[in-house]
Write an enzyme that holds these catalytic residues in place. Structure first.
Site, PDB file in Angstrom:
ATOM      1  N   HIS A 173       7.928   4.662   6.134  1.00  0.00           N
ATOM      2  CA  HIS A 173       8.199   6.095   6.316  1.00  0.00           C
ATOM      3  C   HIS A 173       9.300   6.381   7.330  1.00  0.00           C
ATOM      4  O   HIS A 173       9.459   7.503   7.801  1.00  0.00           O
ATOM      5  CB  HIS A 173       6.907   6.829   6.721  1.00  0.00           C
ATOM      6  CG  HIS A 173       6.195   6.214   7.887  1.00  0.00           C
ATOM      7  ND1 HIS A 173       6.582   6.425   9.179  1.00  0.00           N
ATOM      8  CD2 HIS A 173       5.116   5.388   7.933  1.00  0.00           C
ATOM      9  CE1 HIS A 173       5.768   5.768   9.991  1.00  0.00           C
ATOM     10  NE2 HIS A 173       4.866   5.121   9.247  1.00  0.00           N
TER      11      HIS A 173
ATOM     12  N   PHE B  81       7.334  -4.127   0.979  1.00  0.00           N
ATOM     13  CA  PHE B  81       7.727  -5.036   2.064  1.00  0.00           C
ATOM     14  C   PHE B  81       9.246  -5.125   2.264  1.00  0.00           C
ATOM     15  O   PHE B  81       9.715  -5.571   3.308  1.00  0.00           O
ATOM     16  CB  PHE B  81       7.159  -6.455   1.864  1.00  0.00           C
ATOM     17  CG  PHE B  81       5.664  -6.532   1.984  1.00  0.00           C
ATOM     18  CD1 PHE B  81       5.046  -6.413   3.219  1.00  0.00           C
ATOM     19  CD2 PHE B  81       4.872  -6.702   0.858  1.00  0.00           C
ATOM     20  CE1 PHE B  81       3.655  -6.467   3.345  1.00  0.00           C
ATOM     21  CE2 PHE B  81       3.479  -6.763   0.964  1.00  0.00           C
ATOM     22  CZ  PHE B  81       2.881  -6.640   2.218  1.00  0.00           C
TER      23      PHE B  81
ATOM     24  N   GLN C 103       0.805  -1.223   0.000  1.00  0.00           N
ATOM     25  CA  GLN C 103       0.000   0.000   0.000  1.00  0.00           C
ATOM     26  C   GLN C 103       0.833   1.266   0.000  1.00  0.00           C
ATOM     27  O   GLN C 103       0.667   2.124  -0.857  1.00  0.00           O
ATOM     28  CB  GLN C 103      -0.938   0.003   1.216  1.00  0.00           C
ATOM     29  CG  GLN C 103      -1.879   1.203   1.250  1.00  0.00           C
ATOM     30  CD  GLN C 103      -2.923   1.083   2.361  1.00  0.00           C
ATOM     31  OE1 GLN C 103      -3.054   0.035   2.994  1.00  0.00           O
ATOM     32  NE2 GLN C 103      -3.685   2.140   2.585  1.00  0.00           N
ATOM     33  N   ASP C 104       1.768   1.387   0.941  1.00  0.00           N
ATOM     34  CA  ASP C 104       2.475   2.641   1.173  1.00  0.00           C
ATOM     35  C   ASP C 104       3.936   2.332   1.503  1.00  0.00           C
ATOM     36  O   ASP C 104       4.222   1.354   2.201  1.00  0.00           O
ATOM     37  CB  ASP C 104       1.818   3.360   2.353  1.00  0.00           C
ATOM     38  CG  ASP C 104       2.116   4.843   2.394  1.00  0.00           C
ATOM     39  OD1 ASP C 104       2.072   5.484   1.339  1.00  0.00           O
ATOM     40  OD2 ASP C 104       2.387   5.348   3.504  1.00  0.00           O
TER      41      ASP C 104
ATOM     42  N   SER D  85       5.648  -6.895   9.505  1.00  0.00           N
ATOM     43  CA  SER D  85       4.934  -7.599   8.425  1.00  0.00           C
ATOM     44  C   SER D  85       5.876  -8.519   7.648  1.00  0.00           C
ATOM     45  O   SER D  85       5.514  -9.649   7.300  1.00  0.00           O
ATOM     46  CB  SER D  85       4.281  -6.601   7.463  1.00  0.00           C
ATOM     47  OG  SER D  85       3.236  -5.898   8.105  1.00  0.00           O
TER      48      SER D  85
ATOM     49  N   ASN E 110       4.085  -1.204  -4.481  1.00  0.00           N
ATOM     50  CA  ASN E 110       3.214  -0.426  -3.598  1.00  0.00           C
ATOM     51  C   ASN E 110       2.224   0.369  -4.441  1.00  0.00           C
ATOM     52  O   ASN E 110       2.544   0.800  -5.555  1.00  0.00           O
ATOM     53  CB  ASN E 110       4.030   0.545  -2.742  1.00  0.00           C
ATOM     54  CG  ASN E 110       4.554  -0.086  -1.469  1.00  0.00           C
ATOM     55  OD1 ASN E 110       3.843  -0.814  -0.789  1.00  0.00           O
ATOM     56  ND2 ASN E 110       5.808   0.197  -1.141  1.00  0.00           N
TER      57      ASN E 110
ATOM     58  N   ARG F 200      -5.141 -14.229  11.625  1.00  0.00           N
ATOM     59  CA  ARG F 200      -6.528 -14.404  11.185  1.00  0.00           C
ATOM     60  C   ARG F 200      -6.599 -14.935   9.754  1.00  0.00           C
ATOM     61  O   ARG F 200      -7.606 -14.788   9.083  1.00  0.00           O
ATOM     62  CB  ARG F 200      -7.280 -13.063  11.287  1.00  0.00           C
ATOM     63  CG  ARG F 200      -7.524 -12.644  12.724  1.00  0.00           C
ATOM     64  CD  ARG F 200      -8.553 -11.518  12.843  1.00  0.00           C
ATOM     65  NE  ARG F 200      -7.986 -10.206  12.545  1.00  0.00           N
ATOM     66  CZ  ARG F 200      -8.271  -9.494  11.475  1.00  0.00           C
ATOM     67  NH1 ARG F 200      -9.094  -9.978  10.556  1.00  0.00           N
ATOM     68  NH2 ARG F 200      -7.731  -8.310  11.299  1.00  0.00           N
TER      69      ARG F 200
END
Length: 338
Positions: A179, A189, A175-176, A200, A235, A307
């Protein structure tokens, strides 16, 4: 006695004069033309000689200049690092050529398009000329003037440098960019050498350890070994303000990365898309399931990994699908430090 002495002197003088006249007479017939001819033949070559010297010095001076001497065939053999830099410079030059010959309109994207892989630049050239990309360029330029932006300009498009666009066989969507300092380097990643793998990525390594035989934690978080095998680590957003997650979201990057997915969807077959988390799954909603393979799971973040990410076995499943397509499987254990 005096008279006899004077007569002797006069006779000697007369003999000398006669001898000299004979000698000068001997040379007088041929001395004028050879001297004149010599003067012409010597003076002209002398002028030519100076010109030749001048012409010889000029290229020699140029050849010995620092700029030229480094490119001569007789230079010292290049180190692997120098060859790598030369190859990167070549790719950058090719990308600049493509930009000038069908890339961004009015040069508006030149400051943003740093070291874009040639095949990717060609495939995405139409995007680089669109108004949204011009606005995105202006935005990122202003952000870099105001403060720190990650990743550095020459690493924003690392994902285009690892392989040709037509060699992509697996896509992992993020996603991003990270930072934090020295983390992001243009592959989702993945982190730079010397930086501890984020949570992650640690969870991805845990799943790999259970899923792929022989996989061991590499001790670092650099994923270029996967990217060079045709795993696109993309990303959705390609830059971020230091310390502020999602600070560059909604500025135009998403349109560009949508175009990347669209190109792969239309121009490749049998690509495996690994979509982790709702954001990635929404972004990949346009993928043609009849042409490609989609593996879905929750995000590997510590907030959600237990999950459904742990135990999903996506890495081994991916290789099974690639083999069915007649493609070589990914060696997930191959994570060398570049």
């Amino acid at each position: 006695m005096v008279a006899k002495g004077l007569l002797a002197l006069l006779r000697n003088y007369r003999h000398k004069m006669i001898g000299q006249s004979k000698i000068s007479a001997f040379f007088s017939t041929s001395s004028k033309r050879p001297l004149s001819s010599c003067s012409e033949n010597v003076d002209e070559p002398a002028k030519k000689s100076k010109q030749a010297e001048s012409n010889h010095d000029t290229p020699e001076t140029k050849f010995s200049s620092p700029q030229k001497s480094g490119n001569t065939p007789s230079s010292v053999a290049l180190t692997p690092e120098q060859k790598k830099r030369m190859e990167a410079s070549k790719k950058a030059a090719e990308a600049r050529w493509q930009e000038r010959n069908g890339g961004a309109a009015n040069g508006s994207a030149s400051s943003l398009l740093v070291e874009v892989g040639p095949s990717w630049h060609k495939a995405l050239a139409a995007e680089f000329s669109k108004p949204y990309f011009k606005e995105l360029t202006s935005f990122v330029e202003s952000e870099r003037k105001r403060g720190t932006v990650y990743p550095p300009p020459d690493q924003v498009f690392t994902w285009t440098q690892m392989c040709d666009i037509r060699d992509v066989k697996v896509v992992i969507l993020g996603q991003d960019p990270y930072h934090g300092p020295k983390q992001a380097h243009g592959l989702c990643f993945s982190v730079q050498q010397g930086i501890r793998p984020p949570p992650s990525l640690e969870n991805m390594f845990k799943e790999l350890t259970n899923d792929i035989e022989g996989f061991k934690h590499p001790g670092h978080g650099v994923l270029t070994g996967w990217a060079r095998q045709g795993v696109l680590l993309l990303n959705a957003c390609l830059t971020v303000r230091a310390g502020q997650a999602n600070s560059h979201a909604g500025k135009g990057w998403e349109k560009l990365t949508d175009a990347v997915i669209s190109w792969l969807n239309k121009n490749s077959t049998g690509t495996v898309f690994m979509l982790w988390g709702s954001y990635a799954q929404k972004k990949g909603a346009c993928i043609d399931k009849k042409k490609h393979h989609i593996l879905k799971a929750v995000h590997p973040s510590p907030l959600s990994a237990h999950r459904g990410f742990f135990g999903c076995k996506h890495f081994s499943e991916c290789n099974k699908l690639l083999k069915k397509e007649g493609k070589s499987p990914v060696d997930w254990t191959k994570l060398p430090l570049d």
